[in-house]
Write an enzyme that holds these catalytic residues in place. Structure first.
Site, mmCIF file in Angstrom:
data_model
loop_
_atom_site.group_PDB
_atom_site.id
_atom_site.type_symbol
_atom_site.label_atom_id
_atom_site.label_comp_id
_atom_site.label_asym_id
_atom_site.label_seq_id
_atom_site.Cartn_x
_atom_site.Cartn_y
_atom_site.Cartn_z
ATOM 1 N N ASP A 31 55.556 94.999 -12.206
ATOM 2 C CA ASP A 31 55.615 95.867 -11.014
ATOM 3 C C ASP A 31 55.993 97.306 -11.361
ATOM 4 O OD1 ASP A 31 55.441 93.290 -9.899
ATOM 5 O OD2 ASP A 31 57.584 93.217 -9.460
ATOM 6 N N GLU A 201 50.276 92.386 -1.398
ATOM 7 C CA GLU A 201 51.550 93.043 -1.698
ATOM 8 C C GLU A 201 51.283 94.303 -2.516
ATOM 9 O OE1 GLU A 201 53.463 89.868 -3.788
ATOM 10 O OE2 GLU A 201 52.397 90.240 -5.658
#
Length: 324
Positions: A31, A201
């Site tokens: 991420d 997401e």
């Protein structure tokens, strides 16, 4: 002179040393948010490990995209009393000579649990960061969006927004001046859902040639279908009509490529996609590594498919203020 000539001939005959810059630094990290502060590139990733071990965030800085310095534990749960696991997907932005680090914590599954999205602050991009509020900034499910995967964005008019959301829902909210809360929209709402088709997401946004490029991750984060898609709009509020998928697995290189960000070198057309991927030779859930590859546009402004490589990107030292 003969010795110099002989040395030159020998060196010319040797095969070129292969560039191998992916992953960009060792360790399991996911991420990643990449950004430029002054004359340095920075990456703020999730420490990829079991949730109970995700109790800190490291950062990495580089003068050239190739040589990286680790800044360990720029934020950890000792500074955030309400967070105790699953510190995820940091997003950072600079305002008034301070650095605000937004993060998710605790992986809450409902409104009754403690956790959500927090914000920490520091005078330095390398920390240490301290909890800005002493509580989460967002601790409830609004419009079905799990409060994770936050991205802080500054618009052309100076307004700051927070995009966020898991569980296939994405919200946007207008941050107030000191990042302690939100400014309602004209209709009185605080959190507006802007979920595009196939969104899961990992939202991200940048502006190019006056257009808003909104990007997100699709598929399951542990699966081979994890990938990145995007839309283009005339406003940070959308509407966002999905254009195409631009990053996905390559079974010659890696699987599970997604949850990315974009670094743009100011006053240039150099765009870099910073993302995580899963090596071919492991099925371990948390074996994710951070990589960088170039991102290009066609003549119509559409993003071309990003080609994953082991070589990564070439050295590109920053010589002027490049904050974008």
């Amino acid at each position: 002179m003969k010795k110099i000539l002989l040395f030159s001939l020998v060196m010319a005959a040797l095969p070129a040393i292969a560039q191998n810059n992916n992953p960009v630094f060792p360790g399991w990290y996911a991420d990643p948010e990449g950004i430029i502060f002054d004359n340095a590139y920075w990456i703020y990733p999730t420490f990829s490990a079991p949730y109970e071990e995700q109790v800190f965030l490291d950062a990495f800085s580089s003068p050239d995209l190739v040589n990286w310095t680790k800044h360990p534990k720029v934020l950890d749960t000792s500074a955030v009393k309400w967070a105790h696991k699953a510190m995820w997907a940091p997003s950072i932005i600079e305002k008034d000579d301070k650095y605000y680090l937004f993060f998710g914590a605790n992986d809450i599954q409902g409104d009754e649990e403690e956790g959500g999205i927090g914000v920490a602050v520091s005078d330095n991009p390398g920390g240490p960061f301290k909890d800005h509020l002493g509580k989460p900034l967002i601790d409830k499910f609004h419009n079905g969006a799990q409060p994770i995967d936050q991205f802080a964005f500054k618009d052309k008019d100076g307004q700051y927004y927070l995009f966020y959301g898991g569980w296939k829902h994405c919200n946007v909210a207008k941050l107030n001046d000191d990042f302690t809360g939100f400014i309602p929209f004209e209709d009185g709402s605080t959190f507006k859902e802007i979920t595009p088709d196939s969104y899961v997401e990992g939202p991200f946004m940048f502006i190019r040639d006056g257009k808003y490029y909104f990007m997100w991750s699709e598929g399951g984060w542990t699966g081979p279908d994890y990938s990145v898609a995007y839309a283009i709009a005339d406003s940070p509020m959308g509407p966002f009509k999905r254009v195409d998928k631009i990053l996905q697995q390559d079974m010659d290189i890696a699987r599970g490529a997604g949850h990315h960000s974009v670094i743009h070198e100011k006053d240039s057309d150099n765009y870099y996609m910073v993302y995580h991927r899963r090596p071919i030779d492991t099925d371990a859930r948390d074996s994710r590594e951070t990589c960088i590859d170039r991102m290009y546009f066609d003549k119509n402004g559409h993003i071309q498919p990003v080609i994953m490589t082991r070589e990564g990107v070439k050295s590109n030292p920053l010589t002027i203020k490049n904050q974008d």
